[in-house]
Design an enzyme around this catalytic site. Structure first.
Site, PDB file in Angstrom:
ATOM      1  N   CYS A  73       2.940  -0.138   3.101  1.00  6.39           N
ATOM      2  CA  CYS A  73       3.628   1.014   2.507  1.00  6.39           C
ATOM      3  C   CYS A  73       3.139   2.350   3.069  1.00  6.39           C
ATOM      4  O   CYS A  73       3.532   2.756   4.153  1.00  6.39           O
ATOM      5  CB  CYS A  73       3.512   0.976   0.992  1.00  6.39           C
ATOM      6  SG  CYS A  73       4.848   1.902   0.155  1.00  6.39           S
TER       7      CYS A  73
ATOM      8  N   LYS B 131      -4.877  -2.433   2.644  1.00  9.12           N
ATOM      9  CA  LYS B 131      -4.152  -1.169   2.782  1.00  9.12           C
ATOM     10  C   LYS B 131      -5.132  -0.035   3.061  1.00  9.12           C
ATOM     11  O   LYS B 131      -6.167   0.089   2.400  1.00  9.12           O
ATOM     12  CB  LYS B 131      -3.371  -0.891   1.490  1.00  9.12           C
ATOM     13  CG  LYS B 131      -2.468   0.331   1.526  1.00  9.12           C
ATOM     14  CD  LYS B 131      -1.646   0.415   0.239  1.00  9.12           C
ATOM     15  CE  LYS B 131      -0.668   1.575   0.251  1.00  9.12           C
ATOM     16  NZ  LYS B 131       0.178   1.605  -0.966  1.00  9.12           N
TER      17      LYS B 131
ATOM     18  N   GLU C  57       4.818  -5.392  -0.715  1.00  6.36           N
ATOM     19  CA  GLU C  57       3.497  -5.013  -1.221  1.00  6.36           C
ATOM     20  C   GLU C  57       3.294  -5.547  -2.639  1.00  6.36           C
ATOM     21  O   GLU C  57       4.184  -5.440  -3.490  1.00  6.36           O
ATOM     22  CB  GLU C  57       3.388  -3.487  -1.216  1.00  6.36           C
ATOM     23  CG  GLU C  57       2.108  -2.927  -1.794  1.00  6.36           C
ATOM     24  CD  GLU C  57       2.113  -1.406  -1.830  1.00  6.36           C
ATOM     25  OE1 GLU C  57       1.028  -0.812  -1.998  1.00  6.36           O
ATOM     26  OE2 GLU C  57       3.197  -0.795  -1.685  1.00  6.36           O
TER      27      GLU C  57
END
Length: 589
Positions: A152, A116, A41
């Protein structure tokens, strides 16, 4: 299809260096026959970039660097790179101006960009400050394989595993509904003790539940107070770990996806650490090494008192930077015991580090003379004791300034919690190495370090035995020991664990078996020490509740935990308590 995982150590803000690391990993991956390379990330800018993201020129430079990287990559290799993407609809929707994104680079172009979806705001995370959440399930097709992309936190919302949902969507479930063949996750997940086992348990549940193979690529390295442990891994559809990268080091790992079986094949699995102490040691060594390197320090200095805290910090620094780059300074006062010098010198000899001896007796006399008239008629107390610590702090800062060294402070978490430390004295420093390590864990780490290090056929002692066995003391007055002012550390650390980590009230802590008066005193000390912690250097985080970026307590607060906790109880609650070295006593106004 071979898929490579680049477990890289980015430097926050150094776009060209980070791009070069990704390019080198891509070249190695291509030479190993990989078709796809995963990076962590925000791998292009490093995680967490924090308010650098508020600088438009930084975001613009990241976009240019990303495009240049795409053009430099080897042919026939697709690469997923962590970056940020402007939210072009922010002016219409009123949302944040950026996305936390993953870019798919292939054949010299940015082919796709994925955003994300779940943005954490707990502990050290503050992603809602910068990013707009993505709204769509992310996937792409490569050689007829449908690959789902998560970032994540997107993995951390399986309601069956947690028993609840923290967000309204579960990105893994959405990808499973779409029928992807494989899920990859690009992470920058900070280290805490035991977290790797938790990650693997959590993802095993999701892999089995959704019958999805999962590849998890994690960042490694130290960035300010945060340490990233790497330990990237992959699970097959049965939830078995089929590969795992080493912890606390960079690595390139290649795993193979079998299209026919629609599953990952067994690869290299690095062993888990044998103990928490070994894991913590590796984390702290990496944290010191990267903090020094990324802040452009090559050498460190610290005070060596002959005590256990400075001993473990010196050992960590030596492992991180090499014995030739560590200077220990001994600063005895008239109250210092003989063993404070002999133990410090024995430690330095064991580690092979250089030392300097700077007695402070004459400096103390100078302060006494200067303050003599003002302090006349008063009793010797904390003010005079703390002058000693501040003299030492000044000397250490002078050395650091003169020679360009990084000063390491040596206070532990137990002391930081209750304020058993001196502002502008032993709290001086650029990095607090063990500020998240309780005193009892310091002892455990030292015993682990001495456990089985052999020199020929004899045990080679690193931490001198007397350091481990003598009573801890600040030695600021004759015969002083820590337990003159504090409960035994075994009791103190257990109360602090309940209070700080478990968020328990005084009533709950007392119900667990602790003395009410001692609990009240500890709670008072923790609250009153907040102003000290706010002025402390950054401390390396190893637990889920550290006194760092994730700790957001007010200084000017009138919340008194003991009074409020007992409001509904028909018991007398002392407003103050004191510790006489053996027992706690109420002190009624």
């Amino acid at each position: 299809m071979k898929i490579a995982i680049a477990q890289i150590n980015p430097t926050i803000g150094d776009l060209l260096l980070n791009a070069q690391k990704i390019l080198e990993a891509a070249q190695r991956a291509a030479s190993n026959g990989a078709r796809l390379l995963l990076t962590p990330e925000l791998s292009l800018c490093g995680y967490p970039p924090r308010d650098l993201l508020l600088n438009p020129s930084f975001v613009e430079a990241m976009g240019i660097t990303l495009q240049n990287l795409a053009e430099d990559l080897p042919p026939n290799l697709a690469v997923l790179v962590g970056t940020v993407e402007p939210n072009t609809k922010a002016h219409i929707s009123g949302g944040k101006t950026l996305f936390n994104s993953i870019a798919l680079l292939e054949n010299g172009k940015v082919k796709q960009v994925f955003h994300k979806r779940l943005l954490p705001t707990y502990d050290v995370f503050d992603e809602r400050r910068y990013f707009e959440p993505g709204l769509e399930a992310n996937y792409f097709t490569l050689d007829n394989i449908h690959i789902g992309v998560t970032v994540c936190e997107d993995l951390w919302n399986d309601e069956e595993f947690w028993g609840k949902r923290s967000y309204t969507v579960n990105p893994i479930a959405d990808l499973a509904i779409l029928g992807v063949d494989l899920i990859v996750n690009l992470s920058a997940s900070p280290y805490t003790v035991g977290k790797q086992q938790f990650r693997e348990t959590m993802l095993r549940h999701s892999a089995v539940r959704f019958q999805q193979a999962v590849i998890y690529a994690n960042q490694v390295g130290g960035n300010d107070d945060l340490i990233f442990d790497g330990r990237s891994f992959a699970l097959n559809r049965q939830g078995e770990v089929i590969c795992r990268a080493p912890g606390f080091d960079t690595d390139l790992m290649v795993v193979e996806f079998d299209e026919g079986q629609r599953d990952l094949q067994l690869g290299s699995v690095a062993p888990a650490y044998e103990s928490e102490d070994e894991e913590i040691w590796q984390a702290l060594v990496l944290g010191v090494r990267d903090y020094a390197r990324k802040c452009h320090f090559s050498k460190v200095v610290l005070g060596l008192s002959g005590g256990i805290d400075s001993a473990i910090v010196a050992a960590i620094a030596t492992a991180a930077l090499g014995k030739e780059n560590v200077l220990g300074v001994l600063m005895p006062s008239p109250y210092s015991s003989d063993h404070s010098i002999s133990d410090a010198l024995a430690l330095a000899k064991n580690l092979g580090i250089n030392t300097n001896l700077l007695p402070i007796g004459e400096l103390m006399q100078g302060f006494d003379q200067t303050l003599g008239d003002l302090f006349a008629g008063t009793e010797f107390g904390l003010a005079e004791e703390n002058i000693q610590s501040r003299i030492r702090g000044n000397l250490l800062m002078a050395i650091a300034n003169k020679f360009g060294y990084l000063l390491l402070s040596t206070g532990n978490k137990s002391e930081m919690a209750v304020g058993y430390c001196t502002l502008y004295g032993d709290m001086n420093g650029g990095l607090a190495v063990i500020a998240d390590v309780p005193k009892t864990r310091v002892y455990s780490l030292c015993r682990w370090l001495n456990r089985d290090v052999y020199d020929g056929l004899r045990l080679r002692e690193i931490i001198p035995q007397n350091v481990l066995t003598k009573a801890p003391s600040a030695e600021l007055k004759p015969g002083q020991v820590d337990q003159d002012s504090l409960p035994p550390y075994e009791i103190l650390d257990d109360i602090l664990q309940c209070l700080i980590h478990n968020h328990q009230s005084a009533v709950q802590i007392v119900a667990a078996g602790h003395d009410q008066i001692i609990v009240d005193r500890v709670i008072q000390m923790v609250g009153r020490a907040e102003f000290k912690r706010r002025q402390a250097p950054p401390g390396l985080k190893i637990t889920d509740r550290a006194f760092g970026t994730g700790w957001r307590m007010p200084i000017a607060s009138n919340w008194v935990g003991i009074r409020n906790a007992y409001q509904t109880k028909t018991i007398a609650t002392p407003t103050l308590v004191y510790w006489d070295g053996q027992n706690a006593h109420p002190q009624i106004k």
